[in-house]
Write a protein that holds these residues in place. Structure first.
Motif, short mmCIF file in Angstrom:
data_model
loop_
_atom_site.label_atom_id
_atom_site.label_comp_id
_atom_site.label_asym_id
_atom_site.label_seq_id
_atom_site.Cartn_x
_atom_site.Cartn_y
_atom_site.Cartn_z
N SER A 219 6.35 -17.82 83.36
CA SER A 219 5.69 -17.14 84.48
C SER A 219 5.27 -18.15 85.54
O SER A 219 5.32 -17.87 86.74
N ILE A 220 4.79 -19.31 85.11
CA ILE A 220 4.68 -20.49 85.96
C ILE A 220 5.29 -21.64 85.17
O ILE A 220 4.76 -22.01 84.12
N VAL A 228 4.42 -22.48 91.14
CA VAL A 228 3.95 -21.10 91.16
C VAL A 228 4.97 -20.26 91.94
O VAL A 228 5.28 -20.58 93.08
N GLU A 252 4.96 -17.38 78.23
CA GLU A 252 3.58 -17.70 78.57
C GLU A 252 3.01 -18.74 77.60
O GLU A 252 1.79 -18.84 77.43
N SER A 255 1.39 -21.23 80.14
CA SER A 255 0.61 -20.66 81.23
C SER A 255 -0.38 -19.60 80.78
O SER A 255 -1.24 -19.19 81.55
N SER A 260 -3.96 -20.46 83.94
CA SER A 260 -3.76 -20.22 85.37
C SER A 260 -4.94 -19.51 86.02
O SER A 260 -4.88 -19.14 87.19
N GLU A 262 -6.01 -16.67 84.73
CA GLU A 262 -5.80 -15.29 84.27
C GLU A 262 -5.55 -15.37 82.76
O GLU A 262 -5.19 -16.42 82.23
N ALA A 265 -0.41 -15.61 83.10
CA ALA A 265 -0.04 -15.92 84.48
C ALA A 265 0.69 -14.76 85.14
O ALA A 265 0.62 -14.58 86.35
#
Length: 450
Positions: A219-220, A228, A252, A255, A260, A262, A265
């Protein structure tokens, strides 16, 4: 914890290590490991009386910091009650850990398949996708890292794949969005997003949509550079997967769980993947744990069909107890919110200020406690301070200067990653930036631009 000064203990640790430990990703005779005596919070201690602010979170996994007392206590209590149990049995902490993970995932996820770490999570997510779709291929991006086992290392889009890639893993790579080093001649994030999605769709079409089981994306992207994605890219990938019947796997592992700012991410966009892989931050690596969060349609595929995979330590009680305690502490102590605040209020403005002063910083990117500095010889040409897949004297100088300043670095090729624990305080983050400012002077002379 107080700093430790014990030369004889250090000598024994290093003697045993060099005589008997085979290190990962290393030429064994060319390494000189640091002997670590202990750690607490945001700090790591060696045997020479030194303490280091841990800007690496080790391998970007100690999200809750070192030796969090609630997690240590949970492991001890679980060890007193039940140290291990085979995965075919129901177990209270395993079930509770799964429930807490599902509650933090996007809507539509119902089950967790536990593994020992991130690379196994990726292996099993890909296996699930292939069996669910009946298709062989998986697409992943260049500039990515998905693990070190057979399928996951072939999915990886960095040079660590090369010695392990026989071309038989059914993997196809594509370019993801990365405006700073754009492959699409884009000048804006919107252009980069649109052109990257067009490139991905062309890759799907030319590979044959009916042959593609899954697209896997960090996701990142983490180790590859903390790029990002532009707003709309992950949603666009979801739309392409829906259009062509492809499973979307969100990686994930690095991330997730607060890194991140959250819980995941992917929460930055209203996107629901089909499978989510996780590890690292779920219990800060206190006991090895990873897994796959499985959406309802894929669970249904294996409702009356045997899933052909498993692990002896799947959902190990000590690891799950650590995960329950970690997620509980993160919620009760506002640790995810702290990561977001530190990123927004201290790290981003602080790192951007350093970039104004040290021209060797070509770009600052990231969010939460998940940042990278792209280091360059020349800002105009963006020539990196070290070659892709390698290092340089400049990066060696930076690493030595950071350690002299009491900072534990995370460096990869020409990048310095700033990835402290999600629990880092404002004072610690500010102090880290002050020390980093001094360390960066060691490489200012390597900048050749005007």
């Amino acid at each position: 914890m107080q700093p430790i000064n014990d030369a004889s203990a250090k000598a024994q640790v290093l003697a045993d290590d060099r005589a008997h430990v085979f290190h990962s990703w290393s030429a064994q005779s060319l390494i000189s490991p640091m002997a670590i005596a202990g750690a607490e919070g945001s700090y790591v201690y060696d045997y020479d009386g030194n303490e280091y602010l841990d800007l690496s979170s080790q391998l970007v996994n100690t999200n809750i910091g070192h030796q969090h007392p609630k997690v240590v206590a949970a492991i001890k209590a679980q060890a007193d009650r039940l140290t291990t149990i085979a995965p075919q049995h129901a177990n209270d902490v395993r079930g509770e850990a799964a429930r807490l993970i599902v509650e933090r995932a996007p809507e539509g996820f119902t089950h967790v398949f536990f593994t020992n770490g991130g690379t196994e999570a990726v292996e099993h997510a890909v296996r699930m996708a292939r069996l669910h779709t009946g298709r062989p291929k998986v697409l992943s991006r260049y500039r990515s890292y998905h693990g070190g086992t057979n399928v996951s290392v072939n999915l990886t889009g960095d040079p660590r794949r090369w010695p392990n890639d026989t071309g038989t893993a059914g993997v196809v790579h594509f370019f993801g969005p990365f405006l700073y080093r754009s492959e699409f001649h884009a000048t804006t994030e919107a252009e980069e997003c649109e052109r990257a999605l067009r490139h991905l769709e062309q890759t799907i079409i030319f590979e044959g949509p009916n042959t593609i089981a899954a697209i896997i994306l960090e996701s990142i992207p983490g180790t590859a550079g903390i790029m990002v994605p532009p707003q709309g890219y992950l949603s666009g990938v979801r739309e392409l997967c829906d259009r062509y019947g492809i499973i979307y796997i969100a990686d994930e592992v690095m991330s997730g769980f607060g890194r991140s700012g959250e819980w995941f991410a992917i929460d930055a966009e209203p996107v629901r993947p089909d499978l989510i892989t996780f590890a690292k931050g779920v219990n800060s690596g206190y006991v090895p744990l990873g897994g796959v969060i499985v959406s309802a349609p894929i669970v249904e595929t294996f409702s009356e069909r045997v899933y052909p995979g498993g692990l002896t330590y799947s959902g190990h009680p000590l690891a799950c107890a650590a995960a329950v305690a970690t997620m509980t502490a993160m919620a009760e102590e506002g640790i995810v919110e702290n990561a977001k605040r530190i990123g927004d209020e201290i790290l981003r403005p602080g790192l951007e200020a350093l970039a104004e002063k040290h021209h060797v910083i070509g770009e600052v990117r990231g969010k939460g406690v998940f940042f990278a500095l792209d280091l360059v010889v020349d800002r105009a040409t963006k020539e990196p301070l070290a070659p892709y897949g390698g290092t340089s004297p400049a990066m060696g100088d930076l690493g030595a200067a950071m350690k002299a300043e009491g900072l534990f670095p995370f460096m990869n090729y020409h990048r310095l990653h700033i990835v402290p624990p999600c629990t880092i305080s404002s004072e610690e983050a500010t102090e880290a930036l002050t020390r980093l400012d001094r360390a960066l002077t060691a490489i200012d002379g390597h900048y050749q631009g005007s």
